[in-house]
Design an enzyme around this catalytic site. Structure first.
Site, PDB file in Angstrom:
ATOM      1  N   HIS A  76       4.128 -11.118  -0.114  1.00 57.11           N
ATOM      2  CA  HIS A  76       5.183 -10.913  -0.032  1.00 57.11           C
ATOM      3  C   HIS A  76       5.352  -9.257  -0.995  1.00 57.11           C
ATOM      4  O   HIS A  76       4.649  -8.843  -2.318  1.00 57.11           O
ATOM      5  CB  HIS A  76       5.545 -11.916  -1.319  1.00 57.11           C
ATOM      6  CG  HIS A  76       6.775 -11.935  -1.881  1.00 57.11           C
ATOM      7  ND1 HIS A  76       6.903 -11.976  -3.219  1.00 57.11           N
ATOM      8  CD2 HIS A  76       7.782 -12.033  -1.691  1.00 57.11           C
ATOM      9  CE1 HIS A  76       8.161 -11.620  -3.315  1.00 57.11           C
ATOM     10  NE2 HIS A  76       9.152 -12.193  -2.089  1.00 57.11           N
ATOM     11  N   SER A  77       6.149  -8.335  -1.012  1.00 57.86           N
ATOM     12  CA  SER A  77       6.752  -7.518  -2.287  1.00 57.86           C
ATOM     13  C   SER A  77       5.173  -6.196  -2.228  1.00 57.86           C
ATOM     14  O   SER A  77       5.189  -5.953  -1.397  1.00 57.86           O
ATOM     15  CB  SER A  77       6.981  -8.359  -3.145  1.00 57.86           C
ATOM     16  OG  SER A  77       8.141  -6.890  -3.791  1.00 57.86           O
TER      17      SER A  77
END
Length: 223
Positions: A76-77
């Site tokens: 994520h991210s």
């Protein structure tokens, strides 16, 4: 049974993935949610030397110590920077990559270099206290989100191209993420036939806003 290794984004620990972790384990899979060195509850390990290479080694070390193969690597991210580096180092251990509204760097890029000026200033402003660690200033963040080593955002990644051996690659685009610094990444991957790109009508915090969809797509990434 599939092994999932979960890499959180900036400021967050493995606990961010808790709904996904629970769902995957309930489905009979092995799950390793990681907290990277110098981040969140491991923030006390910051000493000015923790960088992107450190975080890549965090992941590689788990893969090797646990003797994991055919892994689904979920990022994520900021975690996309780390997943890319780990997959490039040990592609033989990775079966599938799932980037959840994450960075997908090219050789020589850094997270700081990819984002726009607004996000550059946010990174630097967050590090104003000591110049080494950036802290979250958004009150909507989970209270467990603490600090993150600035060097990991500034360091450019070195990619040999070995990760291209991992042919199952999925990108989840959070279309409701306001001021997203990832729109160019989304556009680039949408035009690349080697990627499966899925748009979700949610914000960047997919684990909180779309837990069921996230779980379904993670299971699909396992094939």
């Amino acid at each position: 049974m599939t092994a999932f290794v979960l890499i959180p984004g900036m400021l967050h620990g493995g606990w961010w993935f808790r709904p996904l972790t629970d769902g995957l384990r309930a489905a009979g899979h092995e799950v390793y949610p990681l907290t990277l060195t110098g981040v969140a509850e491991r923030g006390h390990l910051n000493n000015g030397t923790v960088n992107l290479d450190t975080h890549i080694q965090d992941v590689v070390s788990v893969l090797e110590a646990e003797q994991l193969t055919d892994v689904v690597l979920v990022a994520h991210s900021y975690g996309g920077m780390v997943a890319s580096g780990a997959a490039d180092r040990v592609p033989e251990r990775i079966a599938s990559l799932l980037y959840a509204d994450a960075f997908v760097p090219r050789d020589g890029e850094s997270a700081y270099g990819i984002v726009d000026e607004v996000w550059k200033q946010r990174y630097l402003a967050g590090a104003s206290a000591d110049g080494l660690t950036t802290a979250g200033r958004n009150p909507a963040l989970d209270p467990r989100a603490g600090v993150h080593p600035l060097a990991s955002l500034l360091q450019s990644i070195t990619l040999t191209g070995a990760l291209d051996a991992v042919t199952r690659r999925t990108y989840l685009h959070a279309s409701a993420f306001e001021e997203s610094p990832l729109l160019e990444t989304f556009t680039r991957l949408s035009e690349d036939p080697t990627w499966t790109v899925i748009t979700l009508p949610f914000g960047h915090d997919l684990i909180r806003e779309a837990p069921e969809e996230f779980l379904k797509l993670a299971l699909a990434a396992a094939g």
